[in-house]
Motif scaffolding. Structure first.
Motif, mmCIF file in Angstrom:
data_model
loop_
_atom_site.group_PDB
_atom_site.id
_atom_site.type_symbol
_atom_site.label_atom_id
_atom_site.label_comp_id
_atom_site.label_asym_id
_atom_site.label_seq_id
_atom_site.Cartn_x
_atom_site.Cartn_y
_atom_site.Cartn_z
ATOM 1 N N LYS A 1 -58.909 -5.064 -49.691
ATOM 2 C CA LYS A 1 -57.633 -5.294 -50.405
ATOM 3 C C LYS A 1 -57.088 -4.197 -51.208
ATOM 4 N N PHE A 2 -58.157 -3.322 -51.746
ATOM 5 C CA PHE A 2 -57.523 -2.193 -52.542
ATOM 6 C C PHE A 2 -56.953 -1.218 -51.696
ATOM 7 N N VAL A 3 -57.494 -1.044 -50.447
ATOM 8 C CA VAL A 3 -57.137 -0.269 -49.422
ATOM 9 C C VAL A 3 -55.955 -0.607 -48.909
ATOM 10 N N ASP A 4 -55.756 -1.768 -48.480
ATOM 11 C CA ASP A 4 -54.588 -2.123 -48.045
ATOM 12 C C ASP A 4 -53.322 -2.275 -49.016
ATOM 13 N N PHE B 1 -60.859 5.834 -53.733
ATOM 14 C CA PHE B 1 -61.947 5.624 -54.550
ATOM 15 C C PHE B 1 -61.432 4.343 -55.368
ATOM 16 N N LEU B 2 -62.269 3.357 -55.280
ATOM 17 C CA LEU B 2 -62.212 2.186 -56.111
ATOM 18 C C LEU B 2 -62.218 2.445 -57.544
ATOM 19 N N PHE C 1 -65.059 -3.465 -61.231
ATOM 20 C CA PHE C 1 -66.578 -4.279 -61.444
ATOM 21 C C PHE C 1 -66.344 -5.427 -62.461
ATOM 22 N N LYS C 2 -65.454 -5.333 -63.443
ATOM 23 C CA LYS C 2 -65.402 -6.153 -64.650
ATOM 24 C C LYS C 2 -64.636 -7.578 -64.274
ATOM 25 N N ILE D 1 -66.495 5.223 -55.841
ATOM 26 C CA ILE D 1 -65.870 5.036 -57.233
ATOM 27 C C ILE D 1 -65.136 5.958 -57.940
ATOM 28 N N ALA D 2 -63.996 5.703 -58.428
ATOM 29 C CA ALA D 2 -63.351 6.493 -59.402
ATOM 30 C C ALA D 2 -63.457 6.088 -60.978
ATOM 31 N N THR D 3 -64.231 6.894 -61.584
ATOM 32 C CA THR D 3 -64.717 6.555 -62.925
ATOM 33 C C THR D 3 -63.643 7.098 -64.121
ATOM 34 N N GLN D 4 -63.928 6.722 -65.120
ATOM 35 C CA GLN D 4 -63.167 7.394 -66.138
ATOM 36 C C GLN D 4 -63.769 8.452 -67.070
ATOM 37 N N ASP D 5 -64.619 8.990 -66.377
ATOM 38 C CA ASP D 5 -65.505 10.311 -66.865
ATOM 39 C C ASP D 5 -64.707 11.562 -66.751
ATOM 40 N N LEU D 6 -64.591 12.211 -67.583
ATOM 41 C CA LEU D 6 -64.185 13.742 -67.428
ATOM 42 C C LEU D 6 -65.281 14.915 -66.990
#
Length: 328
Positions: free
Chosen positions: A33-36, A53-54, A59-60, A296-301
């Motif tokens: 669904k995300f890719v679409d 990247f999701l 995941f929450k 996975i696209a994280t929120q880390d730098l």
């Protein structure tokens, strides 16, 4: 799909990643669904840079799981009961265990050669921790009678370490607990040398979690190096949503096993990637996540340094266990 633990070359990794993308597009509903939603046709995905990247926040709110699998086991991120916590459903824990064993062996050594001690109070005090599962598994493979965990009983850990000074010991520790333990050691010994340090390997797993004043990763490592009288403090980087670990053998420079890769994206454009040495947001390919999402696209730098990478902090307060520190 071929065994991801047999990947040897960049070409192997690309082939396996594209196969994984197509498999998960077909079989993981939330990812499809995300890719679409992005209006990306799977046929146009032919490189690592074109893989979507999701966002890790998914995941929450969603069960991200292969439609062909069921899962009774899940890992859950840390936080207060008021927070919406991430859940990573695990269809096959044997994949996680193989990833744990092979990564540790590659970067540190055979688990069977070490005694494992865990100074991980914040993780022991909650259920469904992927870190506790990992250390439990390493202890099981080690099978040493001295293996064990410690909460705030620093005197017990101190006394045990003094009986193990001639043995190879791994101490996994959350950052604030390692600092507290060092305070205890040096008050106990009043400046005398700590005899157990020669064969002790310290692996910090991040995590101040508001327990101490925040500091940069570099500052933390310097304090730990001085306190433990060593040039190298090892670090482990992973998170609830992964089944693989990267390790740093010093200097906050991490290496990935062959089935894991870090890509540093532009913070403004998720499909643009930063050059080596430039700071951006971390994307992770974890091919051990066969039955959830490997992209996975994280929120880390972070930033790339050759084939290694540095973790420099976070964009927000997403749960990670490799670093809870501010930008260096």
């Amino acid at each position: 799909m071929e065994n991801i633990f047999n990947i040897q070359t960049e070409q192997d990794f690309l082939k396996a990643s594209l196969e994984m993308f197509r498999y998960q597009y077909e079989n993981v509903e939330i990812y499809r669904k995300f890719v679409d939603y992005l209006k990306i046709s799977p046929e146009t995905v032919n490189s690592l840079e074109t893989i979507p990247f999701l966002p890790i926040e998914m995941f929450k709110n969603h069960q991200i799981l292969d439609k062909n699998k069921t899962a009774d086991l899940f890992f859950q991120s840390s936080g207060t009961t008021k927070m919406n916590l991430s859940k990573h459903w695990i269809a096959d824990e044997k994949i996680y265990e193989e990833s744990i064993y092979k990564s540790f062996k590659q970067f540190i050594g055979k688990p069977e050669d070490f005694i494992f001690l865990g100074l991980l109070p914040s993780y022991l005090e909650r259920q469904n921790s992927s870190l506790i599962y990992m250390v439990d598994y390493l202890m099981k493979k080690s099978a040493q009678p001295e293996n064990g965990y410690f909460l705030y009983n620093h005197s017990d850990l101190f006394n045990l370490l003094n009986t193990l000074e001639d043995k190879k010991v791994i101490l996994f520790g959350v950052s604030f607990a390692l600092l507290d333990f060092l305070d205890y050691c040096h008050s106990e010994k009043n400046g005398e040398p700590l005899s157990f340090l020669e064969n002790l390997v310290v692996i910090e797993t991040g995590g101040m979690k508001g327990r101490k004043e925040e500091m940069t990763k570099g500052e933390l490592l310097k304090i730990l190096q001085h306190g433990f009288k060593t040039d190298k403090i090892y670090s482990e980087y992973s998170m609830t949503e992964l089944l693989s670990q990267a390790y740093s053998l010093g200097n906050n420079e991490y290496e990935c096993p062959g089935w894991m890769k870090i890509m540093v994206r532009n913070a403004e454009d998720p499909f643009a990637y930063e050059k080596e040495g430039r700071t951006g947001a971390i994307n992770i390919i974890d091919l051990a996540n066969i039955h959830s999402c490997s992209f996975i696209a994280t929120q880390d730098l972070g930033k790339m340094i050759g084939k290694k990478f540095q973790v420099l902090g976070r964009i927000d307060h997403s749960d990670i266990r490799g670093c809870s520190l501010l930008v260096s």
